[in-house]
Design a protein around this motif. Structure first.
Motif, mmCIF file in Angstrom:
data_model
loop_
_atom_site.group_PDB
_atom_site.id
_atom_site.type_symbol
_atom_site.label_atom_id
_atom_site.label_comp_id
_atom_site.label_asym_id
_atom_site.label_seq_id
_atom_site.Cartn_x
_atom_site.Cartn_y
_atom_site.Cartn_z
ATOM 1 N N GLN A 23 -58.165 36.715 -10.674
ATOM 2 C CA GLN A 23 -58.835 35.805 -9.419
ATOM 3 C C GLN A 23 -58.399 34.671 -9.620
ATOM 4 N N VAL A 24 -59.148 34.146 -8.557
ATOM 5 C CA VAL A 24 -59.271 32.022 -8.829
ATOM 6 C C VAL A 24 -60.520 32.108 -8.627
ATOM 7 N N GLU A 25 -60.898 30.761 -8.935
ATOM 8 C CA GLU A 25 -61.994 30.265 -8.895
ATOM 9 C C GLU A 25 -61.804 28.352 -8.707
ATOM 10 N N VAL A 26 -62.031 28.200 -7.953
ATOM 11 C CA VAL A 26 -62.547 26.499 -7.966
ATOM 12 C C VAL A 26 -63.191 26.301 -8.795
ATOM 13 N N LEU A 27 -62.967 25.562 -9.681
ATOM 14 C CA LEU A 27 -63.543 24.806 -10.515
ATOM 15 C C LEU A 27 -65.009 23.154 -10.042
ATOM 16 N N ALA A 28 -64.359 21.815 -9.632
ATOM 17 C CA ALA A 28 -64.474 20.966 -8.620
ATOM 18 C C ALA A 28 -63.284 20.582 -7.626
ATOM 19 N N TYR A 29 -64.029 20.120 -6.610
ATOM 20 C CA TYR A 29 -63.212 19.790 -5.299
ATOM 21 C C TYR A 29 -64.113 18.236 -5.035
ATOM 22 N N ARG A 30 -62.796 17.624 -5.174
ATOM 23 C CA ARG A 30 -63.163 16.104 -4.794
ATOM 24 C C ARG A 30 -62.687 15.457 -2.863
ATOM 25 N N GLU A 31 -61.729 16.474 -2.708
ATOM 26 C CA GLU A 31 -61.148 16.046 -1.043
ATOM 27 C C GLU A 31 -62.523 15.823 -0.067
ATOM 28 N N SER A 32 -62.317 15.046 1.027
ATOM 29 C CA SER A 32 -63.084 14.915 2.195
ATOM 30 C C SER A 32 -62.977 16.434 3.275
ATOM 31 N N ALA A 54 -67.117 14.315 -4.379
ATOM 32 C CA ALA A 54 -66.740 15.480 -5.451
ATOM 33 C C ALA A 54 -67.937 16.285 -5.564
ATOM 34 N N THR A 55 -67.560 17.514 -5.918
ATOM 35 C CA THR A 55 -68.634 18.860 -5.968
ATOM 36 C C THR A 55 -67.472 19.970 -7.825
ATOM 37 N N VAL A 56 -68.975 19.962 -7.950
ATOM 38 C CA VAL A 56 -68.834 20.593 -9.342
ATOM 39 C C VAL A 56 -68.679 22.115 -9.119
ATOM 40 N N TYR A 57 -67.998 22.863 -8.904
ATOM 41 C CA TYR A 57 -69.225 24.430 -8.945
ATOM 42 C C TYR A 57 -69.176 25.216 -9.755
ATOM 43 N N LEU A 58 -68.368 25.242 -10.717
ATOM 44 C CA LEU A 58 -68.595 25.747 -11.704
ATOM 45 C C LEU A 58 -67.701 24.709 -13.023
ATOM 46 N N ASP A 59 -69.016 25.118 -14.454
ATOM 47 C CA ASP A 59 -67.262 24.481 -15.419
ATOM 48 C C ASP A 59 -66.639 26.213 -15.681
ATOM 49 N N ILE A 60 -66.231 25.303 -17.296
ATOM 50 C CA ILE A 60 -65.152 25.868 -17.458
ATOM 51 C C ILE A 60 -65.661 28.047 -18.347
ATOM 52 N N GLU A 61 -66.337 26.313 -18.684
ATOM 53 C CA GLU A 61 -67.261 28.156 -19.721
ATOM 54 C C GLU A 61 -67.810 29.727 -18.040
ATOM 55 N N GLN A 62 -68.531 28.837 -17.344
ATOM 56 C CA GLN A 62 -69.002 30.218 -16.237
ATOM 57 C C GLN A 62 -68.045 30.333 -15.752
#
Length: 188
Positions: free
Chosen positions: A118-127, A27-35
């Motif tokens: 554009q599209v941003e990935v905020l959090a990704y949890r897959e391996s 699990a990686t959080v790349y951005l919060d919603i404000e960012q």
């Protein structure tokens, strides 16, 4: 002395715990919603919550426009981006989809006329499959307007090894695009 059942039970418990721990390692959080909002709609000086009407008719229209199943409880969050004078410059919507097994949180930006910025990935949890964060893959969404221009394996190409992540995020963005078009038609 432990019997076989106790030993087996402990082994299963340890295996389940290790499995749960193992999936959360990725699990990686790349951005919060404000960012994310600032990246998706940089011309906005401020954001206001955007109340989105999701009645049965709207959900049915989204399903028809996208030719996808709208998940039960579908409830993306939305914000209206405003310039310094208070004029609407666009929208940001955040949602989540299942990758293969885990949730992917993402957000999409739209101009005031409903064109994707554009599209941003905020959090990704897959391996596996995090390649969807690759800017080249996400850039495919920019400039598209309406769900017909956001179709998996047509306008939006796949990444080998990340097929389900690509497909599900694309379908999610397609639903958001349909939702924006629905909301814009309601207010015009």
């Amino acid at each position: 002395m432990h019997n076989r059942r106790q030993t087996l039970g402990r082994g299963v418990a340890i295996g389940l715990a290790a499995g749960l721990w193992n999936t959360s390692v990725f699990a990686t959080v790349y951005l919060d919603i404000e960012q994310g909002r600032k990246l998706l709609l940089p011309q906005a000086a401020s954001f206001q919550p955007w109340p989105i009407a999701l009645d049965a008719q709207t959900v049915a229209a989204i399903a028809q426009a996208t030719q996808t199943r709208v998940p039960a409880g579908y409830a993306p969050a939305g914000w209206v981006g405003l310039d310094a004078q208070g004029a609407r410059v666009g929208f940001v919507l955040a949602d989540h989809v299942i990758g293969r097994y885990e949730w992917i949180d993402y957000a999409a930006g739209f101009t005031a006329d409903g064109t994707l910025t554009q599209v941003e990935v905020l959090a990704y949890r897959e391996s596996h499959g995090a390649e969807i964060r690759n800017p080249a893959w996400r850039r495919q969404f920019s400039g598209r307007k309406g769900p017909a221009q956001v179709q998996f394996n047509e306008e939006i190409r796949n990444i080998s090894g990340a097929t389900l992540s690509c497909q599900h995020v694309t379908e999610g963005v397609q639903r958001l695009s349909a939702l924006v078009q629905q909301q814009l038609h309601r207010t015009s």
